[in-house]
Write an enzyme that holds these catalytic residues in place. Sequence first.
Site, short mmCIF file in Angstrom:
data_model
loop_
_atom_site.label_atom_id
_atom_site.label_comp_id
_atom_site.label_asym_id
_atom_site.label_seq_id
_atom_site.Cartn_x
_atom_site.Cartn_y
_atom_site.Cartn_z
N GLU A 148 70.47 86.14 -49.75
CA GLU A 148 69.29 85.08 -49.45
C GLU A 148 67.76 85.51 -49.28
OE1 GLU A 148 73.50 84.39 -48.40
OE2 GLU A 148 72.03 85.80 -47.44
N GLU A 155 84.77 78.32 -50.70
CA GLU A 155 84.74 79.48 -51.47
C GLU A 155 85.24 79.53 -53.03
OE1 GLU A 155 82.80 82.20 -48.63
OE2 GLU A 155 83.04 81.95 -50.68
N ASP A 197 74.07 75.93 -43.48
CA ASP A 197 72.94 76.33 -44.51
C ASP A 197 73.13 75.43 -45.75
OD1 ASP A 197 75.43 77.32 -45.01
OD2 ASP A 197 74.60 79.62 -45.10
N THR A 215 75.03 77.33 -54.65
CA THR A 215 74.60 78.32 -53.60
C THR A 215 75.45 79.74 -53.69
OG1 THR A 215 74.79 78.39 -51.07
CG2 THR A 215 76.88 77.91 -52.07
#
Length: 581
Positions: A481, A203, A347, A567
Amino acid sequence: RDTFFSRSPPAAAEPRHASPVFFRRLREKLRTVARMAGPPAHTAPGSRQQVQGGERRAEPATGAPPARETRAPLRFDYERFRRSLRHPVRFFRPGEDPETRARRMKIFFLRSPRLPSRLCPTLSMMKFAWDNYKQYALGKNELRPLTKNGHIGNMFGGLRGATVVDALDTLYIMELEEEFQEAKKWVEKSFDLNVNGEASLFEVNIRYIGGLLAAYYLTGEEVFKSKALELGEKLLPAFNTPTGIPRGVINLGRQDTHSLFSPCSGMSWSWGWASAGSSILAEFGTLHLEFLHLSELSGNPVFAEKASTSQLVLNRVEKPQGLYPNFLSPVTGNWVQHHVSIGGLGDSFYEYLIKSWLMSDKKDSEAKKMYDDALEAIEKHLVKKSAGGLTYIAEWRGGILDHKMGHLACFSGGMIALGAEHAGQERKQHYMDLAAEITNTCHESYARSDTKLGPEAFRFDAGTEAMATRLSERYYILRPEVVESYMYMWRLTHDPKYRQWGWEVVKALEKHCRVEAGFSGIRDVYTTTPTHDNMQQSFFLAETLKYLYLLFCEDDVLSLDDWVFNTEAHPLPVNHTNFKA
């Protein structure tokens, strides 16, 4: 530079499992790379740096101090970098003469007459989200819009201002100049990196490092670069494992950060919930983009070395059916259990393979091969079609399929389309069709809910298709997403349905998630009077609103020719050339 960015295939005679011999040779290779990069410029007199087992340790010198070896300090030529961009980064172009702008606007509005009325709401949503965060929670990590206060959480190891850093590039791209200056001022005056706490390596990397790097590349403001490099160094102790695979949690305070090249003594460990002390595929596999740019800007190859180790290890370990399980031991380099998911836990590993290749200006052939092989295995073993004709990607548990798809997995439509654009001609259409089918399935998960927003996970069993069947999966937390895939599909196909679907999301967000003091997630997408979760996630400003804005912009705003998105949707430049001076 080519030395520490290149990778060599393993010798055919060596076993494919991750043996101790492999890790010893890997460490030797990385030591060789470090020696070829030259000695650190900031080594203190009377000591020398020695790389041992993936760690940097200071050794006392014996006898008279050796002559100090130095190298010229790195200077990244920012102006040359900006001139190299093939397209503008914002909708309005600085220096554009009025006649040219009027002609461009006329063409844009003639092609897309409804876009002005759709572009403006995304701007006002961003301004509303930021203004309320600034008023009630500035300096905290997220806004709680119902109670009008801030939330800190425990993911960032004492770091503050996650929403500020996540929002920087979105504010800049949207040309919300006053708001951008407010965010920049907070980073300059209040963003403290001298913290002591347990942080998620993943993160902190994607939100803070990614956000600061993007802000620097967009603006050239040195404060963003210096903060990114200082924070990046604090993450390095996580890699001090027998394999070089980092652990998931790092204590940001317990380390020496006197210089970019100083030894670190920070502690790291694996998540308590991770099987047998394992590291998570989507976490250690989602560092490559940011860490290569840290090396690019600092001249210190250690960041690129650390990120590249994960790919080297993964190339050597045996993969069941060609698939990558989600849990890997950072001690042995072997899989801990055989759970495969394109959603949570897996992912962004796949996303970073194709984006690493694109960011290298299509030179990182190893990353491209890993992506191609992984996608082939996914299509063979996980891609299924429901009785109603919906294509989805199931999860795999030791050979047994779980017929569900998480909201997080809905990024894959955009990823597959992005990869298809660069596939061979015979495979391009096949993968574009697959991307369109998966994106359609994710759209159906929205369309079949009462709020027209999608659940956290949806299933394909017991006669149910593209709907959540468990109460624990019915929530929506402002996730990006699905609109991410809409944006990629629009840019690569120009099928107007993707903009229409995006507009439906805008309306649903305004109707069900907008509250008096910001935007909030909802607890049940299958009721038209949902309760709110009282959290405006930082990624809502970084990703969801950015992707919606780009969906309605001209394609050359943050063009895919010049940028890849990490991402967290932070744009990082494609490395067209070397900008070191």
